[in-house]
Motif scaffolding. Structure first.
Motif, PDB file in Angstrom:
ATOM      1  N   MET A   1       0.861  -1.151   0.000  1.00 51.87           N
ATOM      2  CA  MET A   1       0.000   0.000   0.000  1.00 51.87           C
ATOM      3  C   MET A   1       0.923   1.233   0.000  1.00 51.87           C
ATOM      4  SD  MET A   1      -2.847   0.899   2.928  1.00 51.87           S
ATOM      5  CE  MET A   1      -1.954   0.078   4.210  1.00 51.87           C
ATOM      6  N   PRO A   2       0.849   2.054  -1.026  1.00 49.56           N
ATOM      7  CA  PRO A   2       1.745   3.220  -1.100  1.00 49.56           C
ATOM      8  C   PRO A   2       1.265   4.390  -0.238  1.00 49.56           C
ATOM      9  CG  PRO A   2       0.414   3.076  -3.081  1.00 49.56           C
ATOM     10  CD  PRO A   2       0.086   1.861  -2.249  1.00 49.56           C
ATOM     11  N   PHE A   3       2.175   4.911   0.559  1.00 52.18           N
ATOM     12  CA  PHE A   3       1.892   6.076   1.391  1.00 52.18           C
ATOM     13  C   PHE A   3       2.432   7.324   0.713  1.00 52.18           C
ATOM     14  CE2 PHE A   3       1.160   2.898   4.540  1.00 52.18           C
ATOM     15  CZ  PHE A   3       0.259   3.482   5.416  1.00 52.18           C
ATOM     16  N   ASN A   4       1.709   8.426   0.850  1.00 50.07           N
ATOM     17  CA  ASN A   4       2.120   9.712   0.308  1.00 50.07           C
ATOM     18  C   ASN A   4       2.285  10.690   1.446  1.00 50.07           C
ATOM     19  OD1 ASN A   4       1.894   9.081  -2.549  1.00 50.07           O
ATOM     20  ND2 ASN A   4      -0.281   8.897  -2.103  1.00 50.07           N
ATOM     21  N   ARG A   5       3.402  11.415   1.429  1.00 52.79           N
ATOM     22  CA  ARG A   5       3.629  12.420   2.469  1.00 52.79           C
ATOM     23  C   ARG A   5       2.769  13.643   2.175  1.00 52.79           C
ATOM     24  NH1 ARG A   5       9.007  15.320   4.706  1.00 52.79           N
ATOM     25  NH2 ARG A   5       7.926  16.419   6.367  1.00 52.79           N
ATOM     26  N   ILE A   6       2.124  14.142   3.213  1.00 55.26           N
ATOM     27  CA  ILE A   6       1.311  15.351   3.104  1.00 55.26           C
ATOM     28  C   ILE A   6       2.268  16.532   3.057  1.00 55.26           C
ATOM     29  CG2 ILE A   6      -0.374  16.798   4.296  1.00 55.26           C
ATOM     30  CD1 ILE A   6      -1.875  14.378   4.045  1.00 55.26           C
ATOM     31  N   SER A   7       2.101  17.378   2.086  1.00 56.47           N
ATOM     32  CA  SER A   7       2.920  18.588   2.042  1.00 56.47           C
ATOM     33  C   SER A   7       2.016  19.783   2.250  1.00 56.47           C
ATOM     34  CB  SER A   7       3.659  18.696   0.718  1.00 56.47           C
ATOM     35  OG  SER A   7       2.734  18.759  -0.341  1.00 56.47           O
ATOM     36  N   GLY A   8       2.572  20.796   2.820  1.00 56.74           N
ATOM     37  CA  GLY A   8       1.785  21.980   3.097  1.00 56.74           C
ATOM     38  C   GLY A   8       2.662  23.089   3.609  1.00 56.74           C
ATOM     39  N   PRO A   9       2.029  24.089   4.175  1.00 58.76           N
ATOM     40  CA  PRO A   9       2.792  25.257   4.616  1.00 58.76           C
ATOM     41  C   PRO A   9       3.691  24.984   5.824  1.00 58.76           C
ATOM     42  CG  PRO A   9       0.509  25.468   5.263  1.00 58.76           C
ATOM     43  CD  PRO A   9       0.614  24.237   4.396  1.00 58.76           C
ATOM     44  N   GLU A  11       6.393  22.687   7.105  1.00 61.93           N
ATOM     45  CA  GLU A  11       7.337  21.633   6.731  1.00 61.93           C
ATOM     46  C   GLU A  11       7.693  20.717   7.892  1.00 61.93           C
ATOM     47  OE1 GLU A  11       8.775  20.530   3.844  1.00 61.93           O
ATOM     48  OE2 GLU A  11       7.226  21.779   2.950  1.00 61.93           O
ATOM     49  N   ASP A  12       7.522  21.185   9.126  1.00 62.35           N
ATOM     50  CA  ASP A  12       7.933  20.403  10.281  1.00 62.35           C
ATOM     51  C   ASP A  12       6.979  19.266  10.613  1.00 62.35           C
ATOM     52  OD1 ASP A  12      10.187  21.972  10.611  1.00 62.35           O
ATOM     53  OD2 ASP A  12       9.148  23.377  11.921  1.00 62.35           O
ATOM     54  N   LEU A  13       5.791  19.255  10.017  1.00 65.10           N
ATOM     55  CA  LEU A  13       4.857  18.147  10.239  1.00 65.10           C
ATOM     56  C   LEU A  13       5.220  16.997   9.317  1.00 65.10           C
ATOM     57  CD1 LEU A  13       1.422  19.952  10.542  1.00 65.10           C
ATOM     58  CD2 LEU A  13       2.880  19.086  12.366  1.00 65.10           C
ATOM     59  N   HIS A  14       5.352  15.821   9.900  1.00 65.34           N
ATOM     60  CA  HIS A  14       5.670  14.628   9.115  1.00 65.34           C
ATOM     61  C   HIS A  14       4.461  13.699   9.176  1.00 65.34           C
ATOM     62  CE1 HIS A  14       9.805  15.897   8.685  1.00 65.34           C
ATOM     63  NE2 HIS A  14       9.808  16.191   9.976  1.00 65.34           N
ATOM     64  N   ILE A  15       3.633  13.735   8.116  1.00 63.85           N
ATOM     65  CA  ILE A  15       2.400  12.953   8.063  1.00 63.85           C
ATOM     66  C   ILE A  15       2.298  12.292   6.694  1.00 63.85           C
ATOM     67  CG2 ILE A  15      -0.125  13.030   8.199  1.00 63.85           C
ATOM     68  CD1 ILE A  15       0.182  15.507   9.987  1.00 63.85           C
ATOM     69  N   GLU A  30       6.337  11.776  15.650  1.00 66.97           N
ATOM     70  CA  GLU A  30       6.243  12.639  16.818  1.00 66.97           C
ATOM     71  C   GLU A  30       7.546  12.634  17.597  1.00 66.97           C
ATOM     72  OE1 GLU A  30       2.810  11.535  19.120  1.00 66.97           O
ATOM     73  OE2 GLU A  30       1.483  11.735  17.398  1.00 66.97           O
ATOM     74  N   THR A  31       7.814  13.749  18.266  1.00 69.06           N
ATOM     75  CA  THR A  31       8.970  13.879  19.143  1.00 69.06           C
ATOM     76  C   THR A  31       8.511  14.524  20.448  1.00 69.06           C
ATOM     77  OG1 THR A  31       9.530  16.055  18.276  1.00 69.06           O
ATOM     78  CG2 THR A  31      10.591  14.169  17.220  1.00 69.06           C
ATOM     79  N   GLY A  36       7.045  20.352  14.919  1.00 65.78           N
ATOM     80  CA  GLY A  36       6.177  19.255  14.491  1.00 65.78           C
ATOM     81  C   GLY A  36       5.271  18.753  15.604  1.00 65.78           C
ATOM     82  N   LEU A  37       4.791  17.536  15.426  1.00 64.56           N
ATOM     83  CA  LEU A  37       3.866  16.932  16.393  1.00 64.56           C
ATOM     84  C   LEU A  37       4.618  16.491  17.639  1.00 64.56           C
ATOM     85  CD1 LEU A  37       1.779  14.812  13.874  1.00 64.56           C
ATOM     86  CD2 LEU A  37       1.131  16.978  14.928  1.00 64.56           C
ATOM     87  N   ARG A  38       3.972  16.632  18.783  1.00 61.04           N
ATOM     88  CA  ARG A  38       4.609  16.262  20.047  1.00 61.04           C
ATOM     89  C   ARG A  38       3.901  15.066  20.655  1.00 61.04           C
ATOM     90  NH1 ARG A  38       6.345  21.738  22.310  1.00 61.04           N
ATOM     91  NH2 ARG A  38       7.705  22.398  20.622  1.00 61.04           N
TER      92      ARG A  38
END
Length: 85
Positions: A1-9, A11-15, A30-31, A36-38
């Motif tokens: 199943m191919p995953f695509n990274r969400i891009s947007g304004p 850059e620090d979010l990794h989804i 998350e970190t 990014g996400l905590r």
């Protein structure tokens, strides 16, 4: 199943997202601190049916250490979900 990274304004979010066989999967990184996400450090994964208004369900084993590991967990969950009863 191919995953695509969400891009947007932000850059620090990794989804990453993927859909297959009527299910939606989301992976996030998350970190404990920093941009990014905590949360607990690592890759978190969840799924939900696409055509039902339901909350996402966390995939067991989260957080994972690597992206490849979490992608395999999502693939395994999909196989379980579409398996005939």
């Amino acid at each position: 199943m191919p995953f695509n990274r969400i891009s947007g304004p932000i850059e620090d979010l990794h989804i990453w997202t993927a859909t297959s066989n009527g299910f939606s999967f989301v992976i996030s990184f998350e970190t404990r601190s920093g941009p990014g996400l905590r949360g607990r450090p690592g890759y978190l994964a969840s799924w939900r049916p696409i055509h039902q208004s339901r909350c996402a369900i966390k995939i067991g084993g989260s957080p994972f250490t690597t992206l490849a590991e979490v992608e395999m967990a999502c693939t395994d969950m999909l196989a379980h979900l579409i398996r005939p009863a």
